[in-house]
Design a protein around this motif. Structure first.
Motif, PDB file in Angstrom:
ATOM      1  N   ALA A   1       0.950  -1.186  -0.046  1.00  0.00           N
ATOM      2  CA  ALA A   1       0.083  -0.047  -0.116  1.00  0.00           C
ATOM      3  C   ALA A   1       0.905   1.550   0.126  1.00  0.00           C
ATOM      4  O   ALA A   1       2.134   1.262   0.421  1.00  0.00           O
ATOM      5  CB  ALA A   1      -1.101   0.095   1.387  1.00  0.00           C
ATOM      6  N   VAL A   2       0.406   2.416  -0.608  1.00  0.00           N
ATOM      7  CA  VAL A   2       1.009   3.621  -0.749  1.00  0.00           C
ATOM      8  C   VAL A   2       0.602   4.407   0.451  1.00  0.00           C
ATOM      9  O   VAL A   2       1.490   5.026   0.822  1.00  0.00           O
ATOM     10  CB  VAL A   2       0.995   4.275  -2.000  1.00  0.00           C
ATOM     11  N   TYR A   3      -0.521   4.415   0.788  1.00  0.00           N
ATOM     12  CA  TYR A   3      -1.130   5.347   1.751  1.00  0.00           C
ATOM     13  C   TYR A   3      -1.718   4.681   2.953  1.00  0.00           C
ATOM     14  O   TYR A   3      -2.301   3.568   2.777  1.00  0.00           O
ATOM     15  CB  TYR A   3      -2.287   6.375   1.133  1.00  0.00           C
ATOM     16  N   PRO A   4      -1.354   5.318   4.326  1.00  0.00           N
ATOM     17  CA  PRO A   4      -1.857   4.669   5.453  1.00  0.00           C
ATOM     18  C   PRO A   4      -3.493   4.465   5.452  1.00  0.00           C
ATOM     19  O   PRO A   4      -4.157   4.660   4.693  1.00  0.00           O
ATOM     20  CB  PRO A   4      -1.197   5.586   6.404  1.00  0.00           C
ATOM     21  N   ASN A   5      -3.711   3.752   6.549  1.00  0.00           N
ATOM     22  CA  ASN A   5      -5.185   3.264   6.784  1.00  0.00           C
ATOM     23  C   ASN A   5      -5.938   4.653   7.317  1.00  0.00           C
ATOM     24  O   ASN A   5      -5.835   5.558   8.101  1.00  0.00           O
ATOM     25  CB  ASN A   5      -5.100   2.508   8.124  1.00  0.00           C
ATOM     26  N   PRO A   6      -7.022   4.842   6.294  1.00  0.00           N
ATOM     27  CA  PRO A   6      -7.636   6.245   6.515  1.00  0.00           C
ATOM     28  C   PRO A   6      -8.877   6.145   7.270  1.00  0.00           C
ATOM     29  O   PRO A   6      -9.289   7.308   7.703  1.00  0.00           O
ATOM     30  CB  PRO A   6      -8.121   6.575   5.057  1.00  0.00           C
ATOM     31  N   TYR A   7      -8.958   5.156   7.893  1.00  0.00           N
ATOM     32  CA  TYR A   7     -10.071   4.687   8.741  1.00  0.00           C
ATOM     33  C   TYR A   7      -9.699   4.720  10.278  1.00  0.00           C
ATOM     34  O   TYR A   7     -10.489   4.297  11.234  1.00  0.00           O
ATOM     35  CB  TYR A   7     -11.028   3.758   8.521  1.00  0.00           C
ATOM     36  N   ASP A   8      -8.597   4.918  10.728  1.00  0.00           N
ATOM     37  CA  ASP A   8      -8.006   4.696  11.941  1.00  0.00           C
ATOM     38  C   ASP A   8      -8.287   5.970  13.001  1.00  0.00           C
ATOM     39  O   ASP A   8      -7.394   6.892  13.187  1.00  0.00           O
ATOM     40  CB  ASP A   8      -6.641   4.362  11.955  1.00  0.00           C
ATOM     41  N   PHE A   9      -9.406   6.410  13.223  1.00  0.00           N
ATOM     42  CA  PHE A   9      -9.898   7.641  13.706  1.00  0.00           C
ATOM     43  C   PHE A   9      -9.413   7.842  15.010  1.00  0.00           C
ATOM     44  O   PHE A   9      -8.960   9.156  15.523  1.00  0.00           O
ATOM     45  CB  PHE A   9     -11.246   7.677  13.779  1.00  0.00           C
ATOM     46  N   THR A  10      -9.323   6.800  15.651  1.00  0.00           N
ATOM     47  CA  THR A  10      -9.046   6.874  17.219  1.00  0.00           C
ATOM     48  C   THR A  10      -7.528   7.507  17.577  1.00  0.00           C
ATOM     49  O   THR A  10      -7.175   7.983  18.406  1.00  0.00           O
ATOM     50  CB  THR A  10      -9.292   5.690  18.022  1.00  0.00           C
ATOM     51  N   ARG A  11      -6.534   7.015  16.600  1.00  0.00           N
ATOM     52  CA  ARG A  11      -5.164   7.233  16.692  1.00  0.00           C
ATOM     53  C   ARG A  11      -4.582   8.347  15.656  1.00  0.00           C
ATOM     54  O   ARG A  11      -3.742   8.820  15.865  1.00  0.00           O
ATOM     55  CB  ARG A  11      -4.285   6.072  16.335  1.00  0.00           C
ATOM     56  N   ALA A  12      -5.614   8.801  15.045  1.00  0.00           N
ATOM     57  CA  ALA A  12      -5.161   9.803  13.655  1.00  0.00           C
ATOM     58  C   ALA A  12      -4.847  11.034  14.318  1.00  0.00           C
ATOM     59  O   ALA A  12      -3.842  11.812  13.840  1.00  0.00           O
ATOM     60  CB  ALA A  12      -6.135   9.680  12.685  1.00  0.00           C
ATOM     61  N   GLY A  13      -5.413  11.500  15.386  1.00  0.00           N
ATOM     62  CA  GLY A  13      -5.075  12.725  15.968  1.00  0.00           C
ATOM     63  C   GLY A  13      -3.847  12.967  16.594  1.00  0.00           C
ATOM     64  O   GLY A  13      -3.006  13.831  16.461  1.00  0.00           O
ATOM     65  N   ALA A  14      -3.307  11.825  16.997  1.00  0.00           N
ATOM     66  CA  ALA A  14      -1.944  11.857  17.738  1.00  0.00           C
ATOM     67  C   ALA A  14      -0.812  11.386  16.570  1.00  0.00           C
ATOM     68  O   ALA A  14       0.157  12.149  16.508  1.00  0.00           O
ATOM     69  CB  ALA A  14      -1.985  10.795  18.885  1.00  0.00           C
ATOM     70  N   LEU A  15      -1.048  10.702  15.735  1.00  0.00           N
ATOM     71  CA  LEU A  15      -0.224  10.112  14.928  1.00  0.00           C
ATOM     72  C   LEU A  15       0.032  10.946  13.543  1.00  0.00           C
ATOM     73  O   LEU A  15       1.040  11.372  13.144  1.00  0.00           O
ATOM     74  CB  LEU A  15      -0.482   8.934  14.329  1.00  0.00           C
ATOM     75  N   ASP A  16      -1.004  11.399  13.086  1.00  0.00           N
ATOM     76  CA  ASP A  16      -1.204  12.456  11.852  1.00  0.00           C
ATOM     77  C   ASP A  16      -0.604  11.747  10.764  1.00  0.00           C
ATOM     78  O   ASP A  16       0.454  11.973  10.230  1.00  0.00           O
ATOM     79  CB  ASP A  16      -0.504  13.562  12.181  1.00  0.00           C
ATOM     80  N   PRO A  17      -1.123  10.437  10.347  1.00  0.00           N
ATOM     81  CA  PRO A  17      -0.281   9.688   9.318  1.00  0.00           C
ATOM     82  C   PRO A  17      -0.515  10.549   7.920  1.00  0.00           C
ATOM     83  O   PRO A  17       0.345  10.194   7.073  1.00  0.00           O
ATOM     84  CB  PRO A  17      -1.249   8.457   9.229  1.00  0.00           C
ATOM     85  N   TYR A  18      -1.477  11.485   7.744  1.00  0.00           N
ATOM     86  CA  TYR A  18      -1.466  12.038   6.569  1.00  0.00           C
ATOM     87  C   TYR A  18      -0.901  13.553   6.566  1.00  0.00           C
ATOM     88  O   TYR A  18      -0.880  14.563   5.796  1.00  0.00           O
ATOM     89  CB  TYR A  18      -2.842  12.013   6.051  1.00  0.00           C
ATOM     90  N   ARG A  19       0.150  13.746   7.353  1.00  0.00           N
ATOM     91  CA  ARG A  19       0.587  15.034   7.601  1.00  0.00           C
ATOM     92  C   ARG A  19       1.348  15.453   6.310  1.00  0.00           C
ATOM     93  O   ARG A  19       1.938  14.632   5.612  1.00  0.00           O
ATOM     94  CB  ARG A  19       1.609  14.999   8.871  1.00  0.00           C
ATOM     95  N   VAL A  20       1.544  16.712   6.214  1.00  0.00           N
ATOM     96  CA  VAL A  20       2.224  17.161   4.891  1.00  0.00           C
ATOM     97  C   VAL A  20       3.732  17.027   5.098  1.00  0.00           C
ATOM     98  O   VAL A  20       4.358  16.781   3.756  1.00  0.00           O
ATOM     99  CB  VAL A  20       1.717  18.617   4.462  1.00  0.00           C
ATOM    100  N   ASN A  21       4.250  17.274   5.968  1.00  0.00           N
ATOM    101  CA  ASN A  21       5.674  17.181   6.058  1.00  0.00           C
ATOM    102  C   ASN A  21       6.351  15.979   6.030  1.00  0.00           C
ATOM    103  O   ASN A  21       6.955  15.343   7.031  1.00  0.00           O
ATOM    104  CB  ASN A  21       6.262  17.911   7.331  1.00  0.00           C
ATOM    105  N   GLN A  22       6.124  15.006   4.815  1.00  0.00           N
ATOM    106  CA  GLN A  22       6.679  13.767   4.899  1.00  0.00           C
ATOM    107  C   GLN A  22       6.907  13.633   3.154  1.00  0.00           C
ATOM    108  O   GLN A  22       6.230  14.055   2.470  1.00  0.00           O
ATOM    109  CB  GLN A  22       5.867  12.803   5.375  1.00  0.00           C
TER     110      GLN A  22
END
Length: 361
Positions: free
Chosen positions: A258-279
């Motif tokens: 997969a190229v993009y992370p799991n978009p449905y991990d709502f509970t952890r997304a706020g802390a991990l921010d997997p779709y942050r721009v600075n990557q």
């Protein structure tokens, strides 16, 4: 200080002319801000002492390829090689990291001697963890790779982005961000041919940029809406994207490659921010070749209009923003900020048409 040399060449009675201009410019004692410690009464301090060196070569040519009575072809072209280098920072430091406003928000950039004036500071993305067992484990503690401050229990798992642990401490934080890419184009220029056939004239204007790294901010913002399932933007389809999916509901195992992370991990997304721009996930080649305009004109012979008291009658038809050739997956590689962030908002630049008549009495 500006230093420029010039060489002009002409051949066959100047039918083929060339101009070569190497340049070397220095800008000294620039005002640069430096972040201060949070224990002081001020956030930043502005100092004199930064120096930037800009060097390159400009090449232009005018080619009269066809010169006959009924038809002519003239081509104007130019290309510039440009490179800027940070030569000095205030206080004699060799590197500093600051927040710079770019595209409507503050983003971390690194200023390092011997590199471009600015460089994006980012996590290096190497894909997505297909399963939780793929996550590196710290042999000293037996714990999986962790994000952020120790003790927050934000351990990486299947579906999370693979960010390179630069310092090898099994902790992904700001110490693992590195300067990546160059938002300044290495080469840029344009080609403008003009063809005349009797009373008809065709003009084409093109431009190009070669070797520029840009960030697909539009895609990043589109994916980030999925971290907030109640927002309106979350209804945007992403079926065409290769994102991680669990295998038969097993959140510890899923799709490989997969190229993009799991978009449905709502509970952890706020802390991990997997779709942050600075990557580097969103970094792409911003090179392009654009046909900016095409203009066709017809000049009516004077013998046909003289009886109406006119000395010239010309009909013009033009098309603007004709087409852009680029490997960039976004809308337009032109509409980017100084740091290469796409600010088109997902909206293309409209194509324009015009029709005109020029009359001279």
């Amino acid at each position: 200080t500006k230093t420029r040399l010039g060489l002009e060449l002409g051949f066959v009675n100047n039918r083929y002319s060339f101009v070569i201009e190497p340049y070397y410019n220095t800008s000294d004692n620039q005002l640069w801000g430096r972040q201060l410690s949070n224990v002081t009464a001020f956030e930043a301090l502005t100092l004199n002492g930064a120096s930037v060196v800009t060097r390159g070569v400009e090449f232009s040519t005018n080619l009269r390829l066809i010169e006959e009575d009924k038809h002519k072809l003239v081509v104007d072209a130019n290309i510039t090689y440009n490179k800027n280098t940070l030569a000095q920072l205030p206080g004699g430091v060799r590197e500093d990291i600051v927040l710079q406003n770019d595209g409507g928000g503050d983003v971390p950039v690194v200023r390092r001697l011997g590199r471009a004036q600015f460089a994006n500071l980012m996590f290096v993305n190497k894909g997505v963890y297909a399963s939780t067992t793929d996550v590196p484990v710290n042999p000293a503690t037996g714990l999986r790779l962790q994000y952020g401050t120790r003790g927050r229990d934000q351990f990486f798992k299947a579906g999370d982005p693979i960010w390179v642990d630069i310092n090898g401490d099994y902790l992904i934080d700001e110490n693992d961000m590195v300067p990546v890419g160059n938002p300044f184009p290495k080469f840029y220029g344009g080609i403008s041919p003009m063809y005349t056939f009797g009373p008809f004239q065709l003009r084409v204007s093109t431009s190009f940029v070669i070797k520029r790294d840009i960030l697909n901010l539009v895609l990043a913002n589109r994916l980030k809406t999925y971290t907030s399932p109640t927002s309106i933007g979350a209804v945007q389809p992403i079926d065409e994207l290769n994102y991680w999916k669990p295998s038969n509901g097993d959140l510890d195992n899923g799709s490989a490659g997969a190229v993009y992370p799991n978009p449905y991990d709502f509970t952890r997304a706020g802390a991990l921010d997997p779709y942050r721009v600075n990557q580097t996930l969103y970094m792409e080649d911003g090179s392009y070749f654009k046909i900016g305009s095409i203009a066709l004109s017809y000049t009516v012979p004077e013998a046909r209009i003289k009886q109406f008291g006119m000395s010239q009658l010309r009909v013009n038809a033009s098309m603007y923003n004709v087409y852009t050739f680029s490997k960039y997956s976004g809308i337009n590689p032109e509409t980017v900020t100084q740091l290469g962030r796409d600010i088109s908002g997902g909206y293309p630049v409209p194509r324009g048409y015009s029709l005109g008549i020029a009359v001279q009495f």
